[in-house]
Design an enzyme around this catalytic site. Structure first.
Site, PDB file in Angstrom:
ATOM      1  N   ASN A   1       0.873  -1.174   0.000  1.00  0.00           N
ATOM      2  CA  ASN A   1       0.000   0.000   0.000  1.00  0.00           C
ATOM      3  C   ASN A   1       0.908   1.221   0.000  1.00  0.00           C
ATOM      4  O   ASN A   1       1.435   1.611   1.046  1.00  0.00           O
ATOM      5  CB  ASN A   1      -0.910  -0.021   1.227  1.00  0.00           C
ATOM      6  CG  ASN A   1      -1.875   1.150   1.268  1.00  0.00           C
ATOM      7  OD1 ASN A   1      -1.767   2.114   0.509  1.00  0.00           O
ATOM      8  ND2 ASN A   1      -2.835   1.077   2.170  1.00  0.00           N
TER       9      ASN A   1
ATOM     10  N   ARG B   1      -8.484  17.635   4.558  1.00  0.00           N
ATOM     11  CA  ARG B   1      -9.459  17.851   3.473  1.00  0.00           C
ATOM     12  C   ARG B   1     -10.712  18.525   4.016  1.00  0.00           C
ATOM     13  O   ARG B   1     -11.188  18.213   5.106  1.00  0.00           O
ATOM     14  CB  ARG B   1      -9.840  16.533   2.808  1.00  0.00           C
ATOM     15  CG  ARG B   1      -8.697  15.824   2.119  1.00  0.00           C
ATOM     16  CD  ARG B   1      -9.212  14.655   1.295  1.00  0.00           C
ATOM     17  NE  ARG B   1      -8.130  13.764   0.918  1.00  0.00           N
ATOM     18  CZ  ARG B   1      -8.035  12.492   1.268  1.00  0.00           C
ATOM     19  NH1 ARG B   1      -8.979  11.942   2.018  1.00  0.00           N
ATOM     20  NH2 ARG B   1      -7.026  11.754   0.872  1.00  0.00           N
TER      21      ARG B   1
ATOM     22  N   ARG C   1      -2.652  -1.796  -3.557  1.00  0.00           N
ATOM     23  CA  ARG C   1      -3.808  -0.930  -3.371  1.00  0.00           C
ATOM     24  C   ARG C   1      -3.765   0.181  -4.414  1.00  0.00           C
ATOM     25  O   ARG C   1      -2.737   0.816  -4.626  1.00  0.00           O
ATOM     26  CB  ARG C   1      -3.794  -0.303  -1.981  1.00  0.00           C
ATOM     27  CG  ARG C   1      -5.007   0.602  -1.735  1.00  0.00           C
ATOM     28  CD  ARG C   1      -4.811   1.504  -0.540  1.00  0.00           C
ATOM     29  NE  ARG C   1      -5.986   2.317  -0.285  1.00  0.00           N
ATOM     30  CZ  ARG C   1      -5.976   3.427   0.440  1.00  0.00           C
ATOM     31  NH1 ARG C   1      -4.850   3.858   0.972  1.00  0.00           N
ATOM     32  NH2 ARG C   1      -7.093   4.112   0.633  1.00  0.00           N
TER      33      ARG C   1
ATOM     34  N   GLU D   1      -7.628  -4.339   5.310  1.00  0.00           N
ATOM     35  CA  GLU D   1      -7.557  -4.208   3.855  1.00  0.00           C
ATOM     36  C   GLU D   1      -6.535  -5.165   3.255  1.00  0.00           C
ATOM     37  O   GLU D   1      -6.721  -5.666   2.135  1.00  0.00           O
ATOM     38  CB  GLU D   1      -7.214  -2.759   3.505  1.00  0.00           C
ATOM     39  CG  GLU D   1      -8.300  -1.774   3.894  1.00  0.00           C
ATOM     40  CD  GLU D   1      -7.789  -0.345   4.012  1.00  0.00           C
ATOM     41  OE1 GLU D   1      -8.240   0.497   3.232  1.00  0.00           O
ATOM     42  OE2 GLU D   1      -6.946  -0.090   4.891  1.00  0.00           O
TER      43      GLU D   1
ATOM     44  N   HIS E   1     -12.286   4.037   0.005  1.00  0.00           N
ATOM     45  CA  HIS E   1     -12.171   3.158   1.179  1.00  0.00           C
ATOM     46  C   HIS E   1     -12.940   1.845   0.981  1.00  0.00           C
ATOM     47  O   HIS E   1     -13.302   1.178   1.943  1.00  0.00           O
ATOM     48  CB  HIS E   1     -12.692   3.860   2.451  1.00  0.00           C
ATOM     49  CG  HIS E   1     -11.873   5.035   2.869  1.00  0.00           C
ATOM     50  ND1 HIS E   1     -12.426   6.219   3.284  1.00  0.00           N
ATOM     51  CD2 HIS E   1     -10.520   5.212   2.924  1.00  0.00           C
ATOM     52  CE1 HIS E   1     -11.461   7.090   3.574  1.00  0.00           C
ATOM     53  NE2 HIS E   1     -10.303   6.496   3.366  1.00  0.00           N
TER      54      HIS E   1
END
Length: 450
Positions: free
Chosen positions: A7, A241, A91, A388, A180
């Site tokens: 990742n 963000r 990923r 994940e 996600h």
């Protein structure tokens, strides 16, 4: 068969090596400060003390070389030769509309990811760099891309189309994509296990809360709406963000300050959110909590704004779903931030949501699924550590074996009520030794735990 998952972030590379034949993690870790100096690797092997090694990594290629060197090291490694790695899963944040499931990496797939990199400017470029670096170092094994957007391709048109000129969608593919997804897939399937229900008869609201944060409405086991949109900017308040706000503000400030589109993009993605609210002081919620406790008004305000936005999304998605079986928190802040969970659900008692504040405050672990549901609650509240890497591993193996399909036609190992993550169980046992009350809140699996 040993499968390596990678990742790649802008300045880090997370990794895990998984022995599929034995269904166990051989090693996992992260290389931090890639490209920015002072790089180091944190390496963890079940049953051993973790190791930290300084090693400069000016690019992602050096970071991946460092990972492989560490994995094969005679003293701290777990394999004798890199040839034992039979596949690599990567990923990829943005896969656009083209991919509704994981795929073998080809030149065509890489070209698509590159075309989409402006839509996920913080993630797709390093994802691509990592794939190319890994393919140059391990050219003789299959590489698989696991897209965050794939899970959300089940959203209905009325949920993903914006009220903008139709031509923008038809010509430029402007729509809600959501992110996600790999995390949401894992958590949705595990929630069904904890409820003892068929995953495709389960309705769940999942909050993935970290530096990047989003929420997902899962109806009958599939994603029907999510807070992130065309890019990962929309939705919840995040570390840096902005999330939801009036787009006219951006145009107004661009005119007032003479900002270019790139400069405004940087402001919205890198200088807003918690960072913006606290006047550039904080992004890490742990720092925000400490400052808030010490009376810092802006830190207190950041928590209030973030949890208020989260509460609005949770309650609105309850309306979308109609019937809600569980509300679930996951990822860094979701798993380790009791104050954020409590404030996000405070006031939802009339909706049938009650948490046990004591259990919520105890739930500080990334190694076990916990039940923080309060007495009288009609809706279960869980904290489920995401995984994940396991989804990436299983997708990679299934693609290699020719049995992979979209998640509605595919069953993961972690959907079994008897599934165990041995590394997490080992770490949780150590946590319980220091904090015995953790054992009280570990979620029970119907038919397995009595």
């Amino acid at each position: 068969m040993d499968v390596l998952t990678l990742n790649c972030g802008s300045s880090s590379v997370k990794y895990q090596l998984y022995r599929w034949s034995e269904k166990r993690i051989l090693a996992k870790g992260i290389v931090e400060r890639v490209t920015i100096g002072g790089s180091f690797i944190k390496h963890e092997v079940p049953g051993r003390d973790s190791v930290k090694i300084q090693s400069e990594c000016p690019t992602h290629k050096e970071a991946i070389e460092l990972i492989l060197k560490t994995l094969t090291d005679p003293e701290i490694g777990v394999i004798s030769d890199v040839k034992e790695v039979k596949a690599v899963g990567h990923r990829v944040v943005h896969g656009g509309e083209k991919f509704n499931k994981s795929v073998l990496v080809t030149d065509e797939a890489l070209k698509t990811f590159e075309e989409l990199q402006d839509l996920a400017p913080l993630h797709n470029p390093p994802n691509i760099m990592g794939i190319r670096a890994a393919m140059s170092i391990l050219p003789d094994v299959p590489h698989v891309a696991v897209m965050d957007t794939a899970w959300h391709q089940t959203m209905p048109e009325h949920a993903f189309i914006y009220a903008l000129p139709r031509e923008w969608y038809e010509k430029y593919h402007i729509r809600r994509y959501g992110f996600h997804g790999t995390s949401f897939l894992y958590v949705a399937k595990r929630t069904a296990v904890l409820l003892g229900k068929n995953p495709f008869e389960t309705n769940v609201v999942i909050a993935h809360l970290g530096n990047g944060a989003s929420i997902d409405a899962v109806k009958n086991g599939i994603s029907v709406d999510t807070s992130m949109g065309f890019t990962p900017l929309e939705g919840l308040v995040m570390g840096t963000r902005a999330g939801d706000h009036d787009a006219a503000i951006d145009l107004y400030m661009m005119e007032r300050l003479g900002l270019s589109t790139k400069e405004m993009n940087d402001v919205l993605n890198k200088k807003s959110g918690v960072f913006g609210i606290t006047n550039g002081k904080y992004t890490d919620r742990r720092d925000v909590e400490v400052a808030a406790d010490e009376g810092d008004h802006l830190a207190q305000l950041a928590i209030a704004i973030e949890t208020y936005r989260l509460k609005k999304y949770i309650s609105s998605y309850m309306g979308v779903l109609g019937r809600v079986d569980a509300i679930v928190f996951t990822a860094g802040v979701g798993e380790m931030g009791p104050i954020f969970r409590e404030k996000a659900l405070d006031g939802l008692e009339n909706f049938g949501v009650v948490i046990d504040k004591r259990k919520n405050n105890i739930s500080l672990t990334r190694n076990a699924e916990t039940d923080i549901t309060g007495d009288g609650s009609k809706i279960k509240v869980f904290v489920i550590p995401t995984d994940e890497e396991l989804v990436m591993t299983e997708d990679t193996v299934a693609i290699m074996e020719g049995r992979y399909d979209v998640h509605t036609n595919f069953t993961y190992s972690f959907q079994s009520p008897h599934y165990k993550n041995l590394l997490r169980e080992e770490n949780f046992a150590k946590e319980v030794e220091k904090k015995p009350e953790l054992a009280e809140i570990k979620a029970k699996i119907p038919g397995v735990d009595f």
